[in-house]
Enzyme design. Structure first.
Site, PDB file in Angstrom:
ATOM      1  N   LYS B  23       0.828  -1.198   0.000  1.00  0.00           N
ATOM      2  CA  LYS B  23       0.000   0.000   0.000  1.00  0.00           C
ATOM      3  C   LYS B  23       0.871   1.261   0.000  1.00  0.00           C
ATOM      4  CE  LYS B  23      -3.499  -0.256   2.850  1.00  0.00           C
ATOM      5  NZ  LYS B  23      -4.693  -0.517   2.023  1.00  0.00           N
ATOM      6  N   ARG B  93      -3.118   2.738   8.623  1.00  0.00           N
ATOM      7  CA  ARG B  93      -3.391   1.447   7.984  1.00  0.00           C
ATOM      8  C   ARG B  93      -2.127   0.592   7.978  1.00  0.00           C
ATOM      9  NH1 ARG B  93      -6.266   4.915   4.246  1.00  0.00           N
ATOM     10  NH2 ARG B  93      -8.430   4.223   3.964  1.00  0.00           N
ATOM     11  N   GLY B 102      -5.844 -11.148   8.554  1.00  0.00           N
ATOM     12  CA  GLY B 102      -5.432 -11.316   9.944  1.00  0.00           C
ATOM     13  C   GLY B 102      -4.666 -10.112  10.445  1.00  0.00           C
ATOM     14  N   MET B 104      -4.010  -5.906  10.942  1.00  0.00           N
ATOM     15  CA  MET B 104      -4.892  -4.869  11.479  1.00  0.00           C
ATOM     16  C   MET B 104      -5.667  -4.124  10.388  1.00  0.00           C
ATOM     17  SD  MET B 104      -4.117  -1.661  13.920  1.00  0.00           S
ATOM     18  CE  MET B 104      -4.305  -0.519  12.557  1.00  0.00           C
ATOM     19  N   ARG B 337      -5.595   0.066  -8.148  1.00  0.00           N
ATOM     20  CA  ARG B 337      -5.060  -1.312  -8.186  1.00  0.00           C
ATOM     21  C   ARG B 337      -5.567  -1.978  -9.469  1.00  0.00           C
ATOM     22  NH1 ARG B 337      -8.673  -3.228  -3.023  1.00  0.00           N
ATOM     23  NH2 ARG B 337     -10.653  -2.577  -3.908  1.00  0.00           N
ATOM     24  N   HIS B 455     -18.041 -41.078  -7.426  1.00  0.00           N
ATOM     25  CA  HIS B 455     -18.186 -41.595  -8.789  1.00  0.00           C
ATOM     26  C   HIS B 455     -18.852 -40.567  -9.693  1.00  0.00           C
ATOM     27  CE1 HIS B 455     -20.286 -43.906 -11.976  1.00  0.00           C
ATOM     28  NE2 HIS B 455     -19.129 -44.548 -12.015  1.00  0.00           N
ATOM     29  N   ARG B 617      -4.676 -47.473 -21.438  1.00  0.00           N
ATOM     30  CA  ARG B 617      -4.377 -48.183 -20.197  1.00  0.00           C
ATOM     31  C   ARG B 617      -5.105 -49.523 -20.171  1.00  0.00           C
ATOM     32  NH1 ARG B 617      -6.078 -45.609 -14.556  1.00  0.00           N
ATOM     33  NH2 ARG B 617      -8.129 -46.311 -15.238  1.00  0.00           N
ATOM     34  N   GLU B 745       1.939 -44.821 -10.091  1.00  0.00           N
ATOM     35  CA  GLU B 745       0.850 -44.415  -9.206  1.00  0.00           C
ATOM     36  C   GLU B 745       0.948 -45.074  -7.840  1.00  0.00           C
ATOM     37  OE1 GLU B 745      -2.938 -45.809 -10.811  1.00  0.00           O
ATOM     38  OE2 GLU B 745      -1.924 -47.426 -11.870  1.00  0.00           O
ATOM     39  N   SER B 764       3.520 -42.550 -16.993  1.00  0.00           N
ATOM     40  CA  SER B 764       2.464 -41.567 -16.839  1.00  0.00           C
ATOM     41  C   SER B 764       2.076 -41.557 -15.365  1.00  0.00           C
ATOM     42  CB  SER B 764       1.263 -41.937 -17.706  1.00  0.00           C
ATOM     43  OG  SER B 764       0.217 -41.017 -17.474  1.00  0.00           O
ATOM     44  N   THR B 767      -1.530 -39.465 -10.443  1.00  0.00           N
ATOM     45  CA  THR B 767      -1.385 -38.760  -9.169  1.00  0.00           C
ATOM     46  C   THR B 767      -2.591 -38.932  -8.259  1.00  0.00           C
ATOM     47  OG1 THR B 767      -2.069 -36.757 -10.328  1.00  0.00           O
ATOM     48  CG2 THR B 767       0.280 -37.074  -9.969  1.00  0.00           C
ATOM     49  N   ASN B 768      -3.717 -39.391  -8.790  1.00  0.00           N
ATOM     50  CA  ASN B 768      -4.844 -39.665  -7.889  1.00  0.00           C
ATOM     51  C   ASN B 768      -4.468 -40.786  -6.923  1.00  0.00           C
ATOM     52  OD1 ASN B 768      -6.112 -37.894  -9.576  1.00  0.00           O
ATOM     53  ND2 ASN B 768      -7.516 -39.384 -10.461  1.00  0.00           N
ATOM     54  N   CYS B 831      -1.571 -38.213 -15.840  1.00  0.00           N
ATOM     55  CA  CYS B 831      -2.949 -38.404 -16.263  1.00  0.00           C
ATOM     56  C   CYS B 831      -3.912 -38.369 -15.087  1.00  0.00           C
ATOM     57  CB  CYS B 831      -3.100 -39.697 -17.057  1.00  0.00           C
ATOM     58  SG  CYS B 831      -2.613 -41.152 -16.128  1.00  0.00           S
ATOM     59  N   TYR B 851       4.231 -34.074 -21.225  1.00  0.00           N
ATOM     60  CA  TYR B 851       2.848 -33.626 -21.393  1.00  0.00           C
ATOM     61  C   TYR B 851       2.062 -33.769 -20.100  1.00  0.00           C
ATOM     62  CZ  TYR B 851       1.480 -38.554 -21.577  1.00  0.00           C
ATOM     63  OH  TYR B 851       1.272 -39.867 -21.267  1.00  0.00           O
TER      64      TYR B 851
END
Lengths: 877, 877
Positions: B23, B93, B102, B104, B337, B455, B617, B745, B764, B767-768, B831, B851
């Protein structure tokens, strides 16, 4: 100077193992110390590599060396390969550096052909023997060296015997054997497309090549991959002149141990047959004589043999297993090796050798295979009794030991009958946590379903109780209270006997012998403890298990699973009330009922452990495990609690999970229901204060938070514990210290072990869950494929039994390094079942763990394994 | 020279952000470029750190600097703090480097006391205004600086208004306000124990200290920990002279955007109020006027303002959001801004700024928040229509978009009614794989149970179909085919409308506007693709999804889940037959029936993709998922298959698992049932050959083995695939290439990624599952605690939505490094659903992935995120 590829036995020694292979080095060593070994020579492992480097051709240079050595052997023996006068016969054997299944077997009697068979007949004055040897050679050579299927030869033998009405091979006459030899040669020609080689040198070279080729057969390759044996070691080949124990009454053959392999008693132990070959001893047609009778029959030979066995034991500094042959009154030693023995014998021999100054205490410790101790730690059946017992079925050896009792089909019946001192067995389709009481009271447990890691198996091992699991042959009819197998029905109240080490089930009450852990066992374990640099604790949830673990040498409790305390009959209603609470207030009310029980639990444990450390894990499993499993129990609960059956059913459904292993459990419970954690912290500290007030020594309790995946979880729960504990301590005149740490059992906890260490006083590796999540294997379900994985060698071992060092081990290593990097004094332990498995114990030691913890009955095994790890690689103090 | 701790606005610039805070730097910058900013000064972040370094005392040296600056300000303004003539009022301020909740809040009107309030009254000729300002100041100062609870003051106001019968604060008279001021001072004294400070400098110093203290309040600390903001940055404090828009008809206040924030149109957009303060605009009591009318009311001011806005936009090179106040005919700029805007506006503004030469294409790309594109990629409701619509309930925003249709309660009904072109919604308690057909046909999906990863949610997102999940308020009565909520009943066939981006459910058919991806969107995405160095593929299992993904710019299929192909009505009997087979022969027979379907599937995909790569797959989920879920279906199946109902039930029980996520699935199926893998390999290769024969370009299919935890698994399955494929290829006159790789995985696969790379052509990242196993969180069950974890800040984000870079990311990084270490050309992709989440895309780019792959509707988001990652850190080509 050009490389030497062939060594006469007299040119080697046991130190030349990598060049001569295990067998060759051993034959050389015995020759060196002057023992009467049938002479011969060894073609080196380098020759094998040379063969592969040269398009699988044995180079001329090496062939020349082989021929030179053969000539030398012929000269020494005064015999000649293929001679019609005094023919030399030799054996050909592979000999790798490490003993390796899949490699080529032995070929005996090489050198026989249509000419030399006559020489052999003349020389031994035994034409039948000569032709029998010849037909055996053709068969063995064809099978082993040339891959002609054995059954083609067996079929001929069978046909001849059938047509003549013979019962056994020994009925075959010389004429029979002569015609069989001709037929065998015909088979060879048909299969190979060439005449059976009459030229002995050709026989020899083909056999040597066969040994070299066998180094790279598929079974051998797989074995090497699994055991991390380098492919470029190569195999040696041993050519040894034959001796015969079947040359008449001054010949014979036998096997002897320098000590009794069952007890370790220091007295020659063995048996022999006069006028026989090794095969005859194995075939069991004639009953061999005790070795001691040889003293009367051939006193000279006996004396010579006893001298040799004593020398061999002294030379190898261990009990020896020795094969010998007597040919026409002359003794030959064919092989010596360290003898296989029972655990009892192993300990007695090792201690005896130390006492007689032959080996050091460290060497004695290294001589005992830790897993073998299992034999000593559990009762076993009397050998004579088990021989006579009727085997009923075979299941999985889920928890070792022997147990007999009257069978009952539910926990209540077991408990009721056990009260009168009756010995009982609990028989179930499968067990659940509700059976705990019955499992405690029963002598042993038998289930029809479930694998090595089923509930029955895991709990039984924890209790050190005999269990046969997954015995699918048995139809368990819980409704009619009987089992059926193979047309036999055993009813409630009748006796069965279980061998949990073998997985066998017997009819009736089979006699047992007890556990004896005194004498040399004590002496050896004393040495073990002197050497050991890593502590051994036990997993124990109650004073009974804790006491038995202390007896086995446990130095503390590494895992006290508080949820096991929740299943007892008088507590479960309050537990269920807690779970079904809809508000914090209701839950706190239920927890208040549980508090006195938990406090008493911990107080009792502090008393038993009397100053030894206790690691207490806060509530871990999903809450729904505590709920009733059938409608009847649910209805009863509804009535007790004054809520509707529908409400209870609904809550049970709400609490059920798709993958409970990865669900709302562990510290996640303490995050959402902090009041459970508060109650447990109170119970621990109040129990400690009470014990201390009574003068009991109390080591600072280690409060362990399970299933942490994120530092903030531990931070929050630590605050709750500290707030609760400190308030009690401040208001007490007794001072209690405590520490707060976490299980490391989730992969992410290993990855963030540096951040977590900032809020943890200790880590305890929960390698069961770490293995489950690291592999993505559910222990409860992996039975569907894991056995196949191990059998096919996809995985070397079942990772739930033997810790996966190369995979999951990386996570553990990372966690140790990250954790200690931030906090060098971080206490590290393991409390998964791997804590009692020797190779896993060694791995833990190498990672710098302070202790391993295992079920009580595995404590001595872990102590021994930890001592061996120290001897291999002592830590800097 | 000693350090400078206080800067007059005229001494700073926007580059001094770390010293002056965001600011302060901004106010200085505007001052620097000559804008009419109410003047003041900034106390630096270093002064804050100095305060903490000195036991929370503001050192004399700094106090002195503050006083000097205050004097300078008073001189410039011709006013004096606390004066009874011409009093200076200031605001205080906080201003940290990064905006931080959080910290002031603002204190306005500082400087007022019993004396200066009179001066203010006189000066403004408005006594009521002066005392209203005074009471506001007391309240704000007490609350914000001294932590006196606000409600204590509100209670007084309420009491006075009630007793006088006033409706609003504006009804309060000057006399009322005077007595309220006295009461407020009384509250202050009671709470703080001292009189309300009359000395303005004391007011100021207390306020400055309060700002410093707020830097370390718990909320701020937690926020910094979560966002990795260093604790030692400190906060600055801004002291600014007050200006008033409520001084009469030549005063006013307003807010304006330099362009239209909804459309991006290049035309001043905003509103203002004459004789008003900022609060009044927010309170909404008076209706503000359009900014354009200011031209008539105050032409001079308007012209000046327009000039300033144009300058500001040019200066900051982006659309600005500007706050202004007019005090007695003089214009002040209070703040500027970058303006918040819709996705449409963001794109139009960015492209426009590039076209006008103000920013580069790269800057334009960086200006768009990738997730915002979601707004453009799915239909939305017309704004006017949604305002009038009746909100029925709120669930989870499971899959974005807007959809309306007649509701039906099972897949069959949806399918039947959709045939006639009717628009339908599928409403279920929760969906299962059997509902797929209905999900395809419905416009949208509404479920009462299940979370963001249920699902319904996962499948809907994959289809780009609108879905509201876990809408627990709605009672779904599937039996009576109606839903009930809040006393309203909606029956089958009646209309509902769903907003899947908000999770809201409306009654009736709400009007929608469609998707428009032309014009500037196309232009921008063209630039994105020029810059981007990582490919973007899509997860698609059928030609329909694949086509829509190509439209969105997908460059291939990164994940084709073959099991999704198995659920269709005409195939499921054969699938079930395969599963229930007891012998290999039976299974092969059933598989032979499936082969033509699978071949057709792949053939169709090859045609649609026309040369773009497809990653296929092999079968992944546990077999029991395919089995009938109720007795009725099981009975029908038993009849079809000619086996008994009991047999089928038994087999279903056999196949059920405790933790299916960690069970017999993925490549474990191919190990135990290799014939499944053979069939799929055949279908792929034959489909490719058929397509090629028709002249379709076919990129070498990438055959992906799921759930590998051990190199041997992949080795074995690779052999099966190669044997099958090569046999077909050798017998064909068309040449087909293919590659074989694996999902990464399972945590252990990351740990052994070097060994696995030896037998893999590509990785591949799934990551789930990696997140599930790495955290030990079951996606299906984590709803019970995960929301609480995120809300309480235990985890910063839901790791199933935003990839956990610091934990699971370490596994991914390790796998990339180990894999490429062994095989530098190893192709890497992702994937999991994270492949379409911007911060996760950036992480993947940083790990060197070739990719990312995501659901079709997220492809543009991933393209943009990938381009931004490249701009931040270009790869060496």
């Amino acid at each position: 100077m050009s490389k030497k590829y062939v060594y006469h036995f007299s040119e080697g020694s046991k130190e030349m193992r990598s060049l001569l292979g295990g067998k060759g080095a051993n034959l050389a060593e015995m020759t060196k110390i002057g023992l009467p070994v049938p002479q011969g020579f060894t073609i080196t492992t380098e020759a094998c590599n040379d063969y592969y480097d040269n398009d699988q051709v044995i180079r001329e240079e090496i062939v020349k060396e082989i021929n030179e050595n053969l000539e030398r052997l012929e000269k020494e023996q005064g015999k000649k390969l293929g001679s019609d006068k005094n023919p030399l016969l030799v054996s050909v054997r592979s000999g790798a550096v490490f003993s390796m299944p899949g490699m080529m077997d032995t070929i005996l009697n090489l050198g026989l052909n249509d000419t030399s068979v006559k020489g052999l007949a003349e020389n031994t004055n035994n034409e039948r023997f000569a032709y029998d040897s010849y037909r055996r050679f053709i068969q063995m050579f064809s099978d082993v060296a040339m891959e002609v299927p054995k059954y083609k030869f067996e079929a001929v033998l069978d046909r001849v015997k059938d047509s003549m009405g013979y019962k056994s091979d020994t009925d075959l006459t010389t004429e029979d054997l002569k015609s069989i030899v001709e037929e065998f040669k015909g088979i060879y020609k048909k299969e190979i497309g060439e005449d059976f080689p009459q030229e002995p040198k050709k026989q020899l070279m083909l056999s040597i090549e066969a040994v070299f080729r066998s180094w790279n057969n598929p079974r051998a390759i797989v074995y090497r991959r699994l055991h991390d044996i380098a492919n470029n070691l190569g195999t040696a080949v041993n050519i040894q002149s034959m001796v015969f124990g079947n040359m008449g009454d001054t010949s014979g053959t036998g096997v002897a141990f320098t000590r009794n392999p069952a007890t370790g008693e220091n007295k020659l132990f063995g048996e022999y047959l006069i006028n026989a070959q090794g095969e005859d001893v194995v075939a069991g047609i004639r009953t061999p004589q005790n070795i001691s009778t040889l003293e009367n029959e051939m006193p000279e030979i006996y004396k010579q043999f006893v001298d040799i066995t004593e020398n061999l034991e002294k030379h190898y500094k261990d009990m020896q297993d020795i094969e010998f042959t007597i040919e026409n009154g002359k003794l030959y030693i064919l092989q010596t090796r360290n003898g296989k023995r029972t655990a009892k014998a192993a300990i007695n021999v090792a201690v005896d050798l130390v006492n007689s100054g032959m080996i050091s205490k460290e060497e004695a410790i290294m001589r005992i295979e830790p897993n073998q101790l299992n034999q000593l730690l559990h009762p076993t059946f009397e050998e004579h009794a088990i021989k006579e017992a009727r085997l009923l079925a075979k299941g999985l050896p889920a928890s070792p030991g022997a147990a007999s009792g009257r069978i009952y089909f539910n926990a209540d019946d077991v408990v009721a009958h056990s009260k009168d001192g009756e010995k009982t067995l609990l028989v179930r389709l499968e067990t659940s946590p509700e059976d705990i009481e019955g499992m405690v009271k029963a002598e042993g447990i038998l289930t029809a379903r479930g694998g090595m890691t089923s509930h029955a198996a895991v709990v039984a091992r924890g209790m050190g109780k005999c269990c046969v699991a997954g015995c699918g042959e048995i139809k368990v009819d819980e409704a009619n209270k009987e089992i059926r197998v193979d047309g036999i029905t055993v009813k409630e109240g009748e006796y069965l006997s279980l061998d949990g080490s073998q997985g066998t089930v017997y009819l009736g009450d089979v006699a047992k012998k007890g556990v004896e852990l005194t004498g040399n066992f004590e002496v050896l374990m004393g040495w073990v403890d002197d050497v050991r640099q890593m502590m051994v604790r036990t997993n124990a949830d109650n004073p009974r298990d804790a006491k038995s673990a202390i007896k086995f040498g446990a130095e503390g409790i590494g895992l006290c699973r508080t949820e096991h305390m929740f299943f007892e009959e008088e507590r479960i209603p309050a537990v269920r009330e807690m779970i079904l609470s809809n508000t914090v207030e209701q839950r706190e009310k239920a927890l208040a009922k549980l508090l006195p029980f938990q406090e008493q639990d911990f107080y009792d444990l502090f008393k038993v452990m009397n100053g030894l450390p206790i690691n207490i894990r806060l509530l871990d499993p999903p809450l729904h495990e505590f709920l009733p499993h059938d409608d009847e129990a649910a209805k009863a609960l509804a009535e007790t609690m004054g809520i509707s059956f529908e409400d209870i059913k609904k809550r049970i459904i709400d609490l059920s999970e798709f993958n409970p292993m990865l669900g709302h459990r562990g510290c996640r419970l303490a995050i959402t229901y902090p009041e459970i954690c508060v109650m447990q912290a109170k119970a621990i500290i109040q129990g400690a204060i009470r014990a201390k007030k009574e003068g009991v020594e109390v080591a600072p309790p280690e409060i362990m938070v399970p299933l942490v995946s994120e530092p903030n979880e531990l931070r929050i729960i630590r605050e709750i514990i500290e707030k609760t504990a400190n308030e009690i301590i401040e208001n007490s005149d007794v001072k209690v210290d405590y520490t707060v740490g976490t299980m490391i059992e989730i992969p992410r906890a290993c990855l963030l072990a540096d951040e977590i260490a900032e809020v943890a006083d200790f880590y305890s590796f929960g390698t069961n869950d770490l293995t489950q999540m690291g592999f993505g294997f559910s222990r409860d379900d992996a039975g569907k494929f894991l056995n196949e994985y191990v059998e096919r060698g996809i995985l070397e071992k079942d990772p739930f039994q033997v810790f996966d060092q190369k995979g999951i081990g990386k996570l553990m290593k990372m966690a140790c390094e990250l954790g200690r990097g931030v906090k060098p004094e971080l206490k590290l332990g393991i409390c998964g079942e791997h804590g009692g498995e020797p190779s896993s114990v060694e791995f833990c030691y190498e990672q710098g763990l302070n202790y391993v913890s295992c079920s009580p009955f595995r404590v001595p095994i872990a102590r021994l394994a930890a001592a061996q790890a120290t001897i291999k690689n002592p830590r800097n103090k």
